[in-house]
Design a protein around this motif. Structure first.
Motif, PDB file in Angstrom:
ATOM      1  N   UNK B 123       0.766 -12.107   0.634  1.00 11.54           N
ATOM      2  CA  UNK B 123       0.977 -13.468   0.654  1.00 11.54           C
ATOM      3  C   UNK B 123       2.227 -14.154   0.910  1.00 11.54           C
ATOM      4  N   UNK B 124       2.585 -13.693  -0.642  1.00  7.30           N
ATOM      5  CA  UNK B 124       3.603 -14.858  -1.252  1.00  7.30           C
ATOM      6  C   UNK B 124       5.351 -14.362  -0.483  1.00  7.30           C
ATOM      7  N   UNK B 125       5.525 -12.958  -0.238  1.00  9.85           N
ATOM      8  CA  UNK B 125       6.210 -12.631   0.142  1.00  9.85           C
ATOM      9  C   UNK B 125       6.560 -12.908   1.155  1.00  9.85           C
ATOM     10  N   UNK B 126       5.659 -13.028   1.879  1.00 14.10           N
ATOM     11  CA  UNK B 126       5.480 -13.057   4.104  1.00 14.10           C
ATOM     12  C   UNK B 126       5.612 -14.843   3.664  1.00 14.10           C
ATOM     13  N   UNK B 127       4.962 -15.661   3.308  1.00 12.04           N
ATOM     14  CA  UNK B 127       5.607 -17.482   2.879  1.00 12.04           C
ATOM     15  C   UNK B 127       6.849 -17.079   2.597  1.00 12.04           C
ATOM     16  N   UNK B 128       6.977 -16.583   1.652  1.00 11.38           N
ATOM     17  CA  UNK B 128       9.118 -16.997   1.212  1.00 11.38           C
ATOM     18  C   UNK B 128      10.193 -16.485   2.736  1.00 11.38           C
ATOM     19  N   UNK B 129       9.429 -14.878   2.889  1.00  7.83           N
ATOM     20  CA  UNK B 129      10.162 -14.395   4.135  1.00  7.83           C
ATOM     21  C   UNK B 129       9.995 -16.016   5.352  1.00  7.83           C
ATOM     22  N   UNK B 130       9.352 -16.028   5.858  1.00  2.10           N
ATOM     23  CA  UNK B 130       9.358 -17.008   6.779  1.00  2.10           C
ATOM     24  C   UNK B 130       9.354 -19.146   6.089  1.00  2.10           C
ATOM     25  N   UNK B 131      10.056 -19.127   5.149  1.00  3.18           N
ATOM     26  CA  UNK B 131       9.748 -20.939   4.681  1.00  3.18           C
ATOM     27  C   UNK B 131       9.029 -21.098   4.754  1.00  3.18           C
ATOM     28  N   UNK B 132       7.486 -20.291   4.718  1.00  5.48           N
ATOM     29  CA  UNK B 132       5.846 -21.049   5.636  1.00  5.48           C
ATOM     30  C   UNK B 132       5.575 -22.049   4.574  1.00  5.48           C
ATOM     31  N   UNK B 133       4.860 -22.392   4.854  1.00  2.79           N
ATOM     32  CA  UNK B 133       4.449 -23.821   4.013  1.00  2.79           C
ATOM     33  C   UNK B 133       2.968 -23.595   4.331  1.00  2.79           C
ATOM     34  N   UNK B 134       1.438 -22.496   5.365  1.00  4.42           N
ATOM     35  CA  UNK B 134       0.845 -22.341   5.962  1.00  4.42           C
ATOM     36  C   UNK B 134       0.766 -21.855   4.909  1.00  4.42           C
ATOM     37  N   UNK B 135      -0.971 -21.870   4.758  1.00  2.00           N
ATOM     38  CA  UNK B 135      -1.959 -20.788   4.057  1.00  2.00           C
ATOM     39  C   UNK B 135      -1.444 -19.793   3.980  1.00  2.00           C
ATOM     40  N   UNK B 136      -1.926 -19.533   3.030  1.00  2.00           N
ATOM     41  CA  UNK B 136      -1.652 -17.516   3.090  1.00  2.00           C
ATOM     42  C   UNK B 136      -3.249 -17.029   2.134  1.00  2.00           C
ATOM     43  N   UNK B 137      -3.854 -16.431   2.754  1.00  2.00           N
ATOM     44  CA  UNK B 137      -4.992 -16.402   1.592  1.00  2.00           C
ATOM     45  C   UNK B 137      -4.917 -14.360   1.375  1.00  2.00           C
ATOM     46  N   UNK B 138      -6.001 -14.108  -0.180  1.00  2.00           N
ATOM     47  CA  UNK B 138      -5.459 -13.045  -0.428  1.00  2.00           C
ATOM     48  C   UNK B 138      -7.145 -12.687  -1.092  1.00  2.00           C
ATOM     49  N   UNK B 139      -7.973 -11.009  -0.018  1.00  2.00           N
ATOM     50  CA  UNK B 139      -8.240 -11.485  -0.583  1.00  2.00           C
ATOM     51  C   UNK B 139      -9.060  -9.622  -0.051  1.00  2.00           C
ATOM     52  N   UNK B 140     -10.415  -9.221  -1.202  1.00  3.57           N
ATOM     53  CA  UNK B 140     -10.083  -8.027  -1.775  1.00  3.57           C
ATOM     54  C   UNK B 140     -12.038  -7.612  -1.114  1.00  3.57           C
ATOM     55  N   UNK B 141     -12.042  -6.475  -1.350  1.00  2.65           N
ATOM     56  CA  UNK B 141     -14.026  -6.255  -0.455  1.00  2.65           C
ATOM     57  C   UNK B 141     -14.132  -4.580  -1.260  1.00  2.65           C
ATOM     58  N   UNK B 142     -13.238  -4.389  -2.656  1.00  4.48           N
ATOM     59  CA  UNK B 142     -13.478  -2.442  -1.881  1.00  4.48           C
ATOM     60  C   UNK B 142     -13.965  -1.691  -0.102  1.00  4.48           C
ATOM     61  N   UNK B 143     -14.696  -1.028  -0.562  1.00  7.17           N
ATOM     62  CA  UNK B 143     -14.923  -0.588   1.222  1.00  7.17           C
ATOM     63  C   UNK B 143     -15.287  -0.972   2.209  1.00  7.17           C
ATOM     64  N   UNK B 144     -15.681  -2.468   2.019  1.00  8.75           N
ATOM     65  CA  UNK B 144     -16.292  -3.654   2.290  1.00  8.75           C
ATOM     66  C   UNK B 144     -14.916  -4.238   3.148  1.00  8.75           C
ATOM     67  N   UNK B 145     -13.523  -4.102   2.966  1.00 10.44           N
ATOM     68  CA  UNK B 145     -12.745  -4.831   2.835  1.00 10.44           C
ATOM     69  C   UNK B 145     -12.396  -4.974   4.275  1.00 10.44           C
ATOM     70  N   UNK B 146     -12.264  -4.469   5.210  1.00 12.07           N
ATOM     71  CA  UNK B 146     -12.228  -4.299   6.876  1.00 12.07           C
ATOM     72  C   UNK B 146     -13.107  -5.758   7.160  1.00 12.07           C
ATOM     73  N   UNK B 147     -14.760  -5.461   7.024  1.00  8.50           N
ATOM     74  CA  UNK B 147     -15.346  -5.958   7.295  1.00  8.50           C
ATOM     75  C   UNK B 147     -15.604  -7.227   7.188  1.00  8.50           C
ATOM     76  N   UNK B 148     -15.564  -7.724   5.984  1.00 10.29           N
ATOM     77  CA  UNK B 148     -15.464  -9.071   4.918  1.00 10.29           C
ATOM     78  C   UNK B 148     -14.328 -10.113   5.234  1.00 10.29           C
ATOM     79  N   UNK B 149     -12.697  -8.928   5.728  1.00 13.20           N
ATOM     80  CA  UNK B 149     -12.032 -10.125   5.661  1.00 13.20           C
ATOM     81  C   UNK B 149     -11.852 -10.344   7.264  1.00 13.20           C
TER      82      UNK B 149
END
Lengths: 393, 269
Positions: B123-149
């Motif tokens: 998320x950090x490098x994404x916003x650095x690459x684009x000089x973005x000020x928009x929110x960039x979240x970062x989530x984890x949910x083990x085997x349910x990462x796809x569904x929760x994300x």
């Protein structure tokens, strides 16, 4: 946004277990920081250590979750009657209508550190009893709290470094506003570990003396550990609520703040706009205020840009240390205490305020009724989050 | 159900190197030759950051860029939700090995590795690459990462009324952490999602999703060789969704979310 009632909260940090212990230490201006005896070789400096973590045990069914981070979370679950209030909420709306969104930056990494010290000398394998999924894995914190509270809604961990726990309020507020759930347990934990003590030391950011945010001679941060929880309920009855949130990215550098603080300014403006408030409506700002020269200067610039020298602000990290991913919930609870008690904590340990600062930095405690508090959390990766708490009505 | 239009897609997996190749495999226009490779370093990062970014962040940025290509969406103002079970696990593995060195003199860790080991590195490098000020979240949910994300991304689109870049990724961890958490190969998916009210000229598909508090299994992709991938990387749980998107099918899908599931409906435009 519609104010989102906060019906329960709890906190555990170096000042003690439970919100009352934090309030008492803030009132007495007593720091929880002590010399780094956790990992003196890794960084030195001072730490904010929670007493009695090692002697705490998780109940049998949850023993596999045992790691310093989850022990802190268990202490927070049992503090301030938090678990009983979640149980009551679950009876009202049903366990599947309550989500768990927790912030952590390093989760149960102390368990991984111990496992790596016990690798098999021949194969290099980790010990067979190392339970990665229930300890070191990022999701472990939310998995544990969800299981311990018997909840059945969606659950995930948000890990945006030192903005993690603050961000958990945002993610949960969106799930509630979208109708996915009616309530959420938010907050999070970060625990003392070699990784962060050594890592911040490698970055040259550890203060050799207890951190002194906003001081002219500040020299870095003191790392602390903490866990804290809050219960957000769409239809809850509570004196205080989340009134607004703001989030942004710096888009500048992984570990250095934007020199013009443009991300921090954007996050605070976003929070004010979402709460439909003008800057003058904020009575107190709890700064991210880590105590590094660059961070505090950047934040002062951001606060002055929006609030000029009108709004009292302070960092409470001189009391608690920088609890990293948990700082957002520790300082949310301090914001709620400030609202409840009519009490503004001043920075601790400042002998001379940085003469370059232009915002109105509080150096002593003040007492007066207040209605709204803004709390800042900024993290690596340029992740910024500002929250506004205030009276619900 | 929450609704979003899919405006763009990015993909990287074994034998699925980019959406064009992935689409051909998923529609059975081309045969599936699973050859796990890592993507080339993302060109969007400045040279210094390109060298420093870890393998998981490079993977995430590769698919994120592909999802945006040709969309006309300005990345500098685009909300992003990055989701990964293990984040930059390879760097965490390396730092833990260093910290466990028996001699204190060998325990010094690199400051760059340390700040790159955070979960929100991508998320950090994404916003650095684009000089973005928009929110960039970062989530984890083990085997349910796809569904929760994806559930969280749909909620953000619904509540904020703005497009969201959803980026799901996991990269293999080296030994010994590889023995604790199965990630056999790199796999990443990015979807550029937007509220239906925004009406792009031509969305690829329409998506609806919601949380259902009853268990349901993961809908597998139809090709058995691809279905086998879903156990090898938590991000590969998205394969049935990708298959329906590639085949322009109307399809109902489920992905487990602990005792409940994420129910999805996808339809071509």
């Amino acid at each position: 946004m519609k104010p989102l009632p906060i019906t329960a909260w709890s906190v555990v940090n170096a000042l003690g277990t439970g919100a009352a212990a934090t309030l008492a230490a803030l009132r007495a201006r007593r720091s929880g920081l002590t010399e780094n005896d956790f990992a003196p070789a890794a960084g030195g400096g001072f730490i904010g250590r929670v007493a009695g973590v090692a002697g705490h045990h998780l109940p049998g069914a949850f023993a596999r979750f045992t790691c310093r981070n989850n022990l802190l979370l268990d202490l927070a679950l049992r503090a301030d009657g938090f678990d009983a209030q979640v149980a009551a909420a679950a009876r009202r709306v049903g366990p599947a209508r309550i989500g768990v969104v927790l912030g952590t930056s390093t989760s149960g990494i102390t368990a991984g550190e111990a496992a790596f010290r016990q690798r098999d000398p021949a194969s290099g394998a980790l010990p067979a009893d190392f339970d990665f999924a229930h300890t070191q894995d990022f999701f472990s914190a939310a998995r544990f709290v969800r299981a311990a509270l018997g909840l059945a809604g969606p659950a995930f961990v948000v890990s945006t470094a030192c903005a993690s726990a603050a961000r958990s309020f945002v993610d949960a507020a969106q799930l509630i506003a979208a109708g996915v759930i009616d309530a959420a347990v938010v907050g999070g934990a970060d625990s003392l570990c070699h990784m962060t003590l050594a890592g911040f030391a490698a970055l040259g950011l550890i203060s050799p003396f207890p951190c002194r945010p906003c001081d002219a001679a500040r020299a870095g941060l003191s790392i602390g550990e903490a866990a804290g929880l809050a219960l957000l309920e769409r239809d809850g009855e509570a004196p205080f609520a989340l009134l607004g949130y703001g989030e942004s990215s710096d888009g500048y550098h992984m570990s250095a703040p934007h020199p013009e603080a443009r991300g921090a300014i954007a996050a605070m403006r976003d929070a004010l706009a979402r709460a439909s408030l003008v800057p003058a409506a904020i009575d107190y700002i709890n700064l991210h205020g880590t105590g590094t020269p660059a961070n505090d200067a950047s934040e002062d610039r951001a606060v002055f840009e929006i609030f000029a020298d009108q709004t009292p602000c302070s960092s409470t990290k001189g009391f608690t240390g920088h609890t990293l991913g948990a700082s957002g919930i520790v300082e949310a609870v301090i914001a709620l205490l400030a609202l409840h008690e009519g009490f503004l904590p001043g920075c601790l340990g400042v002998t001379r305020l940085d003469p370059g600062f232009r915002a109105r930095v509080l150096l002593d405690n003040e007492s007066r009724p207040i209605g709204r508090v803004l709390s800042n959390s900024f993290g690596f990766g340029g992740a910024n989050c500002s929250l506004i708490f205030g009276r619900a009505g | 159900m929450m609704r979003a239009d899919i405006w763009g897609v990015g993909l990287w997996g074994p034998g699925l190197e980019g959406w064009a190749q992935g689409c051909a495999v998923l529609t059975e226009a081309a045969s599936f030759v699973p050859c796990p490779t890592d993507p080339p370093p993302p060109a969007i990062l400045p040279a210094n950051e390109r060298r420093r970014a870890g393998p998981a962040a490079r993977l995430a940025l590769t698919v994120a860029e592909e999802a945006l290509a040709g969309s006309g969406i300005a990345p500098a103002t685009l909300r992003a939700v990055f989701v990964s079970s293990s984040g930059e696990g390879a760097l965490v593995n390396s730092l833990l090995a260093t910290l466990a060195e028996p001699r204190a003199a060998d325990q010094a860790i690199s400051p760059t590795l340390f700040h790159n080991s955070v979960h929100n590195e991508a998320a950090g490098y994404w916003s650095i690459a684009h000089a973005s000020r928009a929110p960039a979240d970062s989530l984890a949910a083990h085997d349910a990462s796809f569904a929760n994300g994806l559930l969280k991304a749909l909620a953000e689109i619904t509540v904020e009324g703005e497009p969201v870049l959803f980026c799901l990724f996991d990269a293999p961890m080296p030994f010994p952490l590889s023995a604790c958490r199965r990630t056999d190969f790199s796999f990443a998916l990015a979807l550029l999602l937007a509220p239906p009210a925004l009406r792009a000229a031509s969305p690829l598909a329409r998506l609806a999703g919601g949380f259902v508090p009853r268990p349901a299994p993961l809908t597998p992709p139809r090709l058995s060789a691809l279905a086998a991938l879903t156990a090898g990387n938590p991000a590969a749980q998205s394969l049935a969704l990708l298959e329906a998107l590639a085949r322009r099918e109307t399809r109902r899908l489920t992905a487990p979310l602990f005792d409940g599931h994420l129910a999805l409906e996808i339809a071509p435009t």
